[in-house]
Scaffold this active site. Structure first.
Site, short mmCIF file in Angstrom:
data_model
loop_
_atom_site.label_atom_id
_atom_site.label_comp_id
_atom_site.label_asym_id
_atom_site.label_seq_id
_atom_site.Cartn_x
_atom_site.Cartn_y
_atom_site.Cartn_z
N ASP A 309 0.85 -1.20 0.00
CA ASP A 309 0.00 0.00 0.00
C ASP A 309 0.88 1.24 0.00
O ASP A 309 1.16 1.80 1.04
CB ASP A 309 -0.92 -0.05 1.23
CG ASP A 309 -1.94 1.06 1.25
OD1 ASP A 309 -2.11 1.75 0.23
OD2 ASP A 309 -2.57 1.26 2.30
N GLU A 343 -2.34 10.14 -0.77
CA GLU A 343 -3.63 9.45 -0.88
C GLU A 343 -4.16 9.16 0.51
O GLU A 343 -5.34 9.34 0.79
CB GLU A 343 -3.46 8.14 -1.67
CG GLU A 343 -4.79 7.42 -1.97
CD GLU A 343 -5.22 6.41 -0.92
OE1 GLU A 343 -6.37 5.96 -0.95
OE2 GLU A 343 -4.42 6.07 -0.03
N GLU A 344 -3.28 8.69 1.40
CA GLU A 344 -3.73 8.08 2.65
C GLU A 344 -4.55 9.02 3.54
O GLU A 344 -5.58 8.63 4.07
CB GLU A 344 -2.53 7.54 3.45
CG GLU A 344 -1.79 6.39 2.78
CD GLU A 344 -2.62 5.12 2.63
OE1 GLU A 344 -3.81 5.13 2.99
OE2 GLU A 344 -2.08 4.13 2.13
#
Lengths: 414, 414
Positions: A309, A343-344
């Protein structure tokens, strides 16, 4: 969804025989409809040889693995605002440049949340440390921490039913992620709302903090963090994930009598920091202004190395471009790798890209993203304009037959 | 090997019809041999009804689960010398007394090793903390720690082959536990020697410390500790387990160039502490001086709660006795639960029991131990006197047919 990017890369390449057929794409539905039988061959037919060439080269290629090893082993975690993220941005740009692509970075300001000391423990009926990770974006506990009784909740309906007992309490959302099901998937999306919105839901009823059972079916006392956000109309209360084992421990104890927990979470929200999306391109030979975006996100959480991820997604996209380059294949349209930042815990990179490239969007004919980890590719999730969904699905299903040797067998709309 | 103790319990009970057949047991082989066909019925035939009664009661019973929940949730870890172990000893004795058994504790002096600060990190080529657990019994690093180059080793043969490079180095035993195989088992026994003896093997060649890849096939950055021992003829060097992920990280980096690690391990070996074996008995109605021992170990490592290792074994044995008591079944021979102290890092409880009960050993007709975790029972490992191994195996195989409803299908000699 490893190598899914090859779909896009593949479909943009000049066919090996340099055929004169009209270029077709999912935004162009003119060839679908009344007389599909009139088409002599499908895209899959025409690109079979080149697909084999690309797949063979990609399978033999070690570049993606070596890039991932560098990113995870030598750079490591890379949360927005961290030096690690900026090292990763610089490395990715340099790596794509070294591979011969047109490369640039596009500045994006990102939030800068920093985890501090996290110390959470059972106080009664037994004194025992709990394994936790503060949720990304959580506020700190007040100086001195919070000590409060725990109310165990297994659904939002139960939270509402127990509204009278929530005031002054720490709410534990003890919602188990079901075992993985090939039919239903992981169920992650069903459970994540307790993590992302549970704090404000509980705060509305007077809770002073929340613990959220880790949204994972696999744990060895490993807390699993993720993002959360606050409802601006409710008090902001601290939120942490707790391991599945410790959530079950608390639930067992709470079934027998009162449970008290002490929470000390420290975190800081610093001023926004400068980061960047990283872009690498293979310019189209026939229609350079038409763009195929193949994307992933370069940032990660702060407690791992972001291998799955989303390091895996990044190196898949980077190497897809490189394999085409190495094979000397010139795409008709421009293929653009975009490694989105943040993104996170913000989506700032994606938001900035959409804004900065708004003028190009009408000519962006396809975009694919990999953010499901570096496993064997199995499917492609497909979203289209509603008016072309049926022909687009048919077209992509046709194209994806080229990826059957890799194990890709499904296109899932929506 | 949950409920395996029932084999022993079962075979010692008076059959429901109070038949007059001669009591038979594995130490008595007279009924085997020349005319086996002469026996009217097998033990399994005669005890079928009572076995069903016991199994039905045991399956409906929640006592073992509740005992395990108390032991793990309320007492927790219990390494030799810790207050937790002595709380567990007192609790187990009281629980067996409450269940109506003749209960006593037998004093045993145990080693008292205490884990201190453990801080191990990569220094070059990247600075990064490593997830470790000092091995049980390891000495501390010198004040200020150890910083040294790492030599990665995958077998003792490779250690010897690289003897010239070991002096002054930290040896990493990067030996992977193979995936579980139904045929070959876990392979744990093949890999454990690197943990238990690796430090002295490396010290002999001049190593200053060792890291041992966790002996586990399942890891989420979870180090797995265990015991080690020193060869008295070699220098004692510090030893820690490192997660499988971090072992692989070091190996990847070492394949590309020099790797340096800093280790700081603190531990203390305090004077021996007082502990105890816990014994609970159901006295035999016909042959009280003949003893069936059903055992497990009450201690655990210091970094978990000892649920599988070996809380499950303890509560299985405790409850086996209790189920018989609740059913009003009087065994012919004495059934003795022994919860041994200090299995993990000393075996002092077992050693003391063997010594203190030496006079009883000739009349100890069967002993069973559960220390493989609280899973579904599948098999019984059987060790016998060599001269009775064949008839004993036949006898136990017969008896174990009674446990087929529980899934027990195999007796494994040796």
């Amino acid at each position: 969804m490893k190598r899914a990017a090859l779909v896009a890369a593949l479909a943009s390449c000049v066919p090996p025989q340099g055929g004169t057929h009209r270029a077709e794409w999912i935004s162009d539905t003119s060839s679908f409809g009344a007389q599909p039988a009139a088409r002599a061959t499908t895209i899959a037919d025409r690109y079979a040889a080149i697909a084999t060439q690309i797949i063979t080269a990609a399978r033999a290629d070690r570049g993606a693995y070596l890039k991932l090893a560098h990113l995870t082993d030598r750079i490591g975690h890379r949360l927005a605002g961290s030096p690690g993220l900026e090292r990763a941005v610089a490395w990715a740009a340099e790596a794509m440049k070294q591979d011969g692509h047109d490369t640039r970075t596009e500045k994006v300001m990102v939030p800068h949340w920093v985890r501090g000391t996290e110390d959470v423990a059972l106080v009664t009926p037994v004194a025992r440390p709990l394994r936790v990770l503060g949720l990304g974006g959580s506020v700190s506990t007040p100086k001195g921490g919070i000590t409060a009784p725990v109310v165990v909740i297994t659904s939002f309906a139960e939270l509402d039913a127990k509204a009278a007992s929530i005031k002054g309490a720490i709410v534990l959302y003890d919602v188990a992620l079901p075992p993985y099901s090939a039919d239903k998937g992981s169920g992650y999306g069903d459970v994540v709302p307790y993590r992302s919105r549970g704090a404000s839901r509980a705060a509305k009823l007077g809770a002073v903090a929340v613990l959220v059972r880790s949204v994972t079916a696999h744990s060895l006392q490993t807390p699993h963090t993720g993002a959360m956000s606050y409802d601006p109309d409710q008090p902001k209360i601290p939120a942490a994930s707790v391991t599945t084992e410790d959530a079950m421990l608390i639930a067992r104890l709470a079934a027998q009598g009162p449970v008290t927990v002490r929470m000390k979470l420290e975190s800081r929200q610093l001023p926004d920091a400068e980061s960047a999306n990283v872009i690498g391109e293979l310019r189209g030979s026939e229609k350079p202004d038409e763009i195929v975006v193949i994307g992933a996100h370069i940032d990660s959480w702060d407690v791992g190395q972001g291998a799955h991820d989303d390091g895996a997604g990044c190196v898949t996209m980077m190497q897809a471009l490189t394999v085409l380059k190495q094979l000397g294949l010139a795409p008709k349209r421009t293929i653009r790798v975009v490694l989105f930042t943040n993104e996170e815990n913000g989506l700032r990179g994606a938001t900035a890209y959409a804004k900065d490239h708004a003028a190009e969007l009408p000519k962006t004919v396809f975009a694919v993203e990999s953010d499901s980890g570096g496993y064997s590719p199995r499917m492609l999730g497909l979203q289209t304009k509603p008016e072309v969904s049926a022909p687009a699905l048919a077209r992509i299903t046709d194209i994806l037959t080229l990826l059957r040797p890799l194990g890709v067998t499904r296109v899932v709309p929506g």
